[in-house]
Design an enzyme around this catalytic site. Sequence first.
Site, PDB file in Angstrom:
ATOM      1  N   SER A 234     -12.550  -0.488   8.185  1.00 51.92           N
ATOM      2  CA  SER A 234     -13.955  -0.877   8.325  1.00 51.92           C
ATOM      3  C   SER A 234     -14.506  -0.730   9.745  1.00 51.92           C
ATOM      4  O   SER A 234     -15.634  -0.244   9.899  1.00 51.92           O
ATOM      5  CB  SER A 234     -14.165  -2.300   7.809  1.00 51.92           C
ATOM      6  OG  SER A 234     -13.892  -2.332   6.429  1.00 51.92           O
TER       7      SER A 234
ATOM      8  N   THR B 201     -11.908 -10.248   4.116  1.00 43.48           N
ATOM      9  CA  THR B 201     -10.780  -9.646   3.402  1.00 43.48           C
ATOM     10  C   THR B 201      -9.655 -10.667   3.231  1.00 43.48           C
ATOM     11  O   THR B 201      -9.843 -11.855   3.542  1.00 43.48           O
ATOM     12  CB  THR B 201     -10.339  -8.330   4.086  1.00 43.48           C
ATOM     13  OG1 THR B 201      -9.404  -7.681   3.235  1.00 43.48           O
ATOM     14  CG2 THR B 201      -9.711  -8.551   5.451  1.00 43.48           C
TER      15      THR B 201
ATOM     16  N   LYS C  89     -11.107 -14.087   0.643  1.00 41.44           N
ATOM     17  CA  LYS C  89     -12.215 -13.684  -0.258  1.00 41.44           C
ATOM     18  C   LYS C  89     -12.641 -14.789  -1.222  1.00 41.44           C
ATOM     19  O   LYS C  89     -13.803 -14.846  -1.621  1.00 41.44           O
ATOM     20  CB  LYS C  89     -11.816 -12.442  -1.064  1.00 41.44           C
ATOM     21  CG  LYS C  89     -11.815 -11.165  -0.263  1.00 41.44           C
ATOM     22  CD  LYS C  89     -11.565  -9.964  -1.158  1.00 41.44           C
ATOM     23  CE  LYS C  89     -11.492  -8.694  -0.341  1.00 41.44           C
ATOM     24  NZ  LYS C  89     -11.359  -7.485  -1.149  1.00 41.44           N
TER      25      LYS C  89
ATOM     26  N   ASN D  90     -16.789 -10.412  -0.501  1.00 45.93           N
ATOM     27  CA  ASN D  90     -16.242  -9.572   0.564  1.00 45.93           C
ATOM     28  C   ASN D  90     -17.285  -9.213   1.615  1.00 45.93           C
ATOM     29  O   ASN D  90     -16.954  -8.551   2.600  1.00 45.93           O
ATOM     30  CB  ASN D  90     -15.613  -8.287  -0.001  1.00 45.93           C
ATOM     31  CG  ASN D  90     -16.651  -7.239  -0.295  1.00 45.93           C
ATOM     32  OD1 ASN D  90     -17.705  -7.550  -0.834  1.00 45.93           O
ATOM     33  ND2 ASN D  90     -16.383  -6.010   0.092  1.00 45.93           N
TER      34      ASN D  90
ATOM     35  N   ASP E 262     -17.318  -4.893  -3.211  1.00 45.47           N
ATOM     36  CA  ASP E 262     -16.199  -4.151  -3.828  1.00 45.47           C
ATOM     37  C   ASP E 262     -16.610  -3.740  -5.235  1.00 45.47           C
ATOM     38  O   ASP E 262     -16.443  -2.585  -5.642  1.00 45.47           O
ATOM     39  CB  ASP E 262     -14.950  -5.045  -3.954  1.00 45.47           C
ATOM     40  CG  ASP E 262     -14.261  -5.268  -2.618  1.00 45.47           C
ATOM     41  OD1 ASP E 262     -14.396  -4.416  -1.726  1.00 45.47           O
ATOM     42  OD2 ASP E 262     -13.569  -6.301  -2.473  1.00 45.47           O
TER      43      ASP E 262
ATOM     44  N   GLY F 122      -3.597  -3.556 -13.990  1.00 45.94           N
ATOM     45  CA  GLY F 122      -3.544  -4.613 -12.989  1.00 45.94           C
ATOM     46  C   GLY F 122      -4.547  -5.710 -13.281  1.00 45.94           C
ATOM     47  O   GLY F 122      -5.585  -5.474 -13.929  1.00 45.94           O
ATOM     48  N   ALA F 123      -4.200  -6.925 -12.819  1.00 47.44           N
ATOM     49  CA  ALA F 123      -5.071  -8.088 -13.081  1.00 47.44           C
ATOM     50  C   ALA F 123      -5.186  -8.959 -11.832  1.00 47.44           C
ATOM     51  O   ALA F 123      -5.366 -10.168 -11.918  1.00 47.44           O
ATOM     52  CB  ALA F 123      -4.512  -8.895 -14.246  1.00 47.44           C
ATOM     53  N   GLY F 124      -5.094  -8.338 -10.652  1.00 47.76           N
ATOM     54  CA  GLY F 124      -5.208  -9.085  -9.391  1.00 47.76           C
ATOM     55  C   GLY F 124      -6.656  -9.174  -8.935  1.00 47.76           C
ATOM     56  O   GLY F 124      -7.589  -9.043  -9.733  1.00 47.76           O
ATOM     57  N   GLY F 125      -6.843  -9.377  -7.637  1.00 48.77           N
ATOM     58  CA  GLY F 125      -8.179  -9.579  -7.076  1.00 48.77           C
ATOM     59  C   GLY F 125      -9.104  -8.387  -7.274  1.00 48.77           C
ATOM     60  O   GLY F 125     -10.264  -8.540  -7.668  1.00 48.77           O
TER      61      GLY F 125
HETATM   62  P1  ATR Z   1      -5.520  -6.801  -5.047  1.00 51.27           P
HETATM   63  O1  ATR Z   1      -6.354  -7.834  -4.335  1.00 51.27           O
HETATM   64  O2  ATR Z   1      -5.395  -5.512  -4.298  1.00 51.27           O
HETATM   65  O3  ATR Z   1      -5.920  -6.597  -6.465  1.00 51.27           O
HETATM   66  P2  ATR Z   1      -3.334  -8.434  -5.958  1.00 51.27           P
HETATM   67  O4  ATR Z   1      -4.305  -9.514  -6.309  1.00 51.27           O
HETATM   68  O5  ATR Z   1      -2.042  -8.786  -5.314  1.00 51.27           O
HETATM   69  O6  ATR Z   1      -4.014  -7.362  -5.019  1.00 51.27           O
HETATM   70  O7  ATR Z   1      -3.050  -7.610  -7.319  1.00 51.27           O
HETATM   71  C1  ATR Z   1      -2.189  -6.500  -7.370  1.00 51.27           C
HETATM   72  C2  ATR Z   1      -2.069  -5.998  -8.811  1.00 51.27           C
HETATM   73  O8  ATR Z   1      -1.166  -4.878  -8.798  1.00 51.27           O
HETATM   74  C3  ATR Z   1      -1.482  -7.016  -9.763  1.00 51.27           C
HETATM   75  O9  ATR Z   1      -2.010  -6.834 -11.050  1.00 51.27           O
HETATM   76  C4  ATR Z   1       0.013  -6.637  -9.743  1.00 51.27           C
HETATM   77  O10 ATR Z   1       0.721  -6.987 -10.883  1.00 51.27           O
HETATM   78  P3  ATR Z   1       1.428  -8.452 -10.986  1.00 51.27           P
HETATM   79  O11 ATR Z   1       0.314  -9.391 -11.329  1.00 51.27           O
HETATM   80  O12 ATR Z   1       2.401  -8.270 -12.083  1.00 51.27           O
HETATM   81  O13 ATR Z   1       2.055  -8.707  -9.643  1.00 51.27           O
HETATM   82  C5  ATR Z   1      -0.096  -5.136  -9.699  1.00 51.27           C
HETATM   83  N1  ATR Z   1       1.136  -4.508  -9.236  1.00 51.27           N
HETATM   84  C6  ATR Z   1       1.638  -4.503  -7.984  1.00 51.27           C
HETATM   85  N2  ATR Z   1       2.807  -3.794  -7.953  1.00 51.27           N
HETATM   86  C7  ATR Z   1       3.031  -3.357  -9.220  1.00 51.27           C
HETATM   87  C8  ATR Z   1       4.058  -2.575  -9.852  1.00 51.27           C
HETATM   88  N3  ATR Z   1       5.100  -2.101  -9.151  1.00 51.27           N
HETATM   89  N4  ATR Z   1       3.947  -2.318 -11.170  1.00 51.27           N
HETATM   90  C9  ATR Z   1       2.890  -2.763 -11.886  1.00 51.27           C
HETATM   91  N5  ATR Z   1       1.890  -3.517 -11.348  1.00 51.27           N
HETATM   92  C10 ATR Z   1       1.956  -3.809 -10.046  1.00 51.27           C
END
Ligand code: ATR
Length: 287
Positions: free
Chosen positions: A21, A66, A70, A91, A106, A130-133
């Site tokens: 950034s 960040t 967040k 963000n 974002d 994926g289900a993270g942030g």
């Molecule tokens: P961000 O803010 O970048 O989304 P995060 O909240 O840590 O970061 O989320 C990362 C995502 O990537 C999660 O869904 C994570 O899966 P888990 O909830 O099972 O940890 C996923 N992820 C990270 N490494 C992974 C891998 N090797 N295989 C599959 N999913 C992965």
Amino acid sequence: MISGRTKICGLIGDPVEHSMSPAMHNSAFKDSGLYYIYLPFKVKKEQLERAILGIKALNIKGVNVTIPHKISVIPFLDELDPLAEKIGAVNTIINNNGVLKGYNTDAHGFLKAMSERGISPEGKRIVILGAGGASRAISFILADKGASLVILNRKLELDQAVELAASISQTFGGEIKALELNEPNLKQALENSDILVNTTSVGMSPNVDKTTVPSGLLKADLIVFDIVYNPLKTKLLAEAEAAGAGVISGLEMLVWQGALAFEMWTGLKASLETMRKAAIRVLENES
Ligand code: ATR
């Protein structure tokens, strides 16, 4: 040139050292002839409230927020954009004469990157890995725009995907499913989908030979969006391209979220090209 008129923007996070950034915004400020500067502020969790008060006290024009702030920044803001409120993460903050308002560029940046390619999420069937942030911001805005979603996540964290799908359905209604990320589920979900979005960090440098999607499942009538921007072309994107699919790089989301923040702080359109070049320069210097 820095003068008495210079307006200050910045990034609040920890770590901030590898952020793109500062390079993107300072290049865009220079390009626009604006007396603005963008600085990294490394802020520890326990200092967050004081840092936010400091934005007002020091008359800082705006900041990006960040990891890890967040979500935790929200109680310290005066106003919240409705979508950022639904997502539960901010963000970008703008300081409107002492009133701090939080946004989630974002989510909007992701949407812009799609619409620039002529893709509208309305009525589309979208698979999200994926289900993270990041997934949360993207899934909410896609659901808000009328897409139906299948969220696939690693087995151990399946509950997180289920919770995300439930909170999206509750907010927007619509068809949102959560499944374990494995090959049979992926195969079935992709057979009926228009767009695939990778929000996981799989494939990110230095693990550039990794992907969660077997190449045989990729097809020509799919759009594949990988939010990873380092490398610019992940293994997933290279294999999608080889299968004839349309591809969008995470760099586009990165640049658009920055451009939208720039616009909020300055009232001017940012040069996407300048921001993109600055980000690529940083990536090339780091590798
Ligand atoms: P961000 O803010 O970048 O989304 P995060 O909240 O840590 O970061 O989320 C990362 C995502 O990537 C999660 O869904 C994570 O899966 P888990 O909830 O099972 O940890 C996923 N992820 C990270 N490494 C992974 C891998 N090797 N295989 C599959 N999913 C992965």
